[in-house]
Design a protein around this motif. Structure first.
Motif: not given
Length: 378
Positions: A15, A155, A159, A226
């Motif tokens: 992330p 991350e 998305h 996540v």
């Protein structure tokens, strides 16, 4: 023939790791040419620019035009020379990434790859797939080395469009079956040698993770979060599939994909979506056991990958069109000749049509079960 295993110099996944890219890029160069699509660059631009500035790395951003073609590679090379870039950063999906790798090769500078979708296994490989400006497959460009850095922000992937993650599963799905075919035939891998046991084990692990975590990862991506399953699938789609296909080898799955690109109707569909149908075609070509084929079809149905020609835009295709795709899959030099059997366009055409039929039968059986269960509820 020697056994050869190759890989990127460094793979970083987690992330928000795009906010740390400067520390990884600074040892490689001081002036970066960043190339990628508009939306891809926007997804990571703030993190990357801030991190590069912290490490005194200059940059120039150039918008990728959409095809990893010779014309686009040459255009980017000219810009790189004019900007005196000493490192290339490719941002986005497979075609932008392949263009970046080719530009790095032409300019003889290091390459860093920042995928914004986990849709293909292109990021880690020493290979660029070259298409025409119209999107028709032309050739593989085998590069002398893998990227110096692959940095994957989970991350950002969470998305990104779910379809792209699923398409990556389609690309990764082929890895184990193509590796198995190459192992039986003792075929050369992309690196020019034979596979190591490590490459075959990685390919098998890739398949196991897809079956175990694929659907869970899709659900997580739909919620833009996540999870461990999503992280595992990102690794399978990108690292495991990349190492597996390159160091084990390609066979019919990708050759059928390449053949399908001659049909304009398939152009709106993702690379991995067409590879998924190519995987079913290879399983039929090999006359695999029905339980193996059903396991693959069931997985495809569960996550939303194509199982029929209609699923890749060929619902009303004339059989002559499918035969053209089969002939293109059998062009001289194609990876389909890594199969341990005689290959002819007629055999590939027959396998494509039979795979399509199996996909339709499976869909009809699922609909029948659903209708029966619905009537019981009513």
């Amino acid at each position: 023939m020697p056994q050869i295993f190759i890989s990127p110099s460094k793979y970083v996944q987690g992330p928000a790791v795009t906010s740390e890219i400067g520390q990884y890029v600074a040892p490689l160069g001081k002036k970066v040419l960043i190339l990628g699509g508009i939306r891809s660059i926007e997804a990571v631009k703030a993190n990357i620019i801030h991190s590069l500035a912290l490490h005194n790395v200059q940059y120039h951003i150039e918008t990728f035009q959409g095809e990893s073609s010779d014309n686009e590679i040459n255009r980017m090379c000219m810009i790189g020379r004019n900007e005196k870039a000493d490192i290339i950063i490719g941002i986005g999906g497979g075609k932008a990434i392949d263009t970046a790798k080719a530009v790095g090769f032409e300019l003889d500078v290091p390459v860093a790859i920042v995928p914004t979708i986990a849709s293909t296994d292109a990021p880690c490989s020493a290979l660029s797939v070259i298409y025409s400006d119209e999107g028709v497959f032309e050739r593989y460009l085998v590069l002398p080395k893998n990227p110096d850095l692959v940095l994957l922000d989970t991350e950002v992937i969470a998305h990104a469009p779910v379809r792209q993650l699923v398409a990556g599963m389609g690309d990764a799905l082929s890895t184990y079956f193509e590796a198995s075919a190459c192992a039986r035939a003792r075929a050369r891998n992309i690196a020019g040698g034979t596979m190591t046991q490590a490459a075959l084990a990685i390919a098998e692990l890739c398949y196991e993770i897809l079956l175990r975590d694929g659907y869970k990862a899709k659900i997580a991506c739909e919620r833009k979060v996540v999870t461990e399953a999503l992280s595992n699938i990102v690794e399978a789609n990108t690292l495991l599939s990349g190492l597996g296909f390159e160091s084990a080898g390609l066979a019919a799955c990708h050759a059928v994909h390449n053949g399908l690109t001659v049909l304009e109707e398939t152009h709106p569909y993702c690379h991995g979506e067409k590879v998924a149908f190519g995987t079913l075609t290879q399983l039929v070509l090999e006359n695999r056991a029905m339980d193996e084929i059903e396991k693959v079809i069931d997985f495809c149905h569960l996550v939303g990958l194509p199982t029929t020609l209609a699923d890749i835009g060929l619902e009303n295709a004339d059989p002559k069109q499918i035969r053209l795709a089969a002939e293109a899959a059998c062009k001289e030099g194609e990876t389909i000749y890594n199969m341990d059997m005689e290959i002819t366009p007629d055999k590939v055409y027959a396998a494509m049509m039979a795979a399509d039929a199996l996909g339709h039968v499976y869909k009809q059986s699922k609909e029948t079960v659903w209708m029966q269960s619905s009537s019981l509820v009513l």
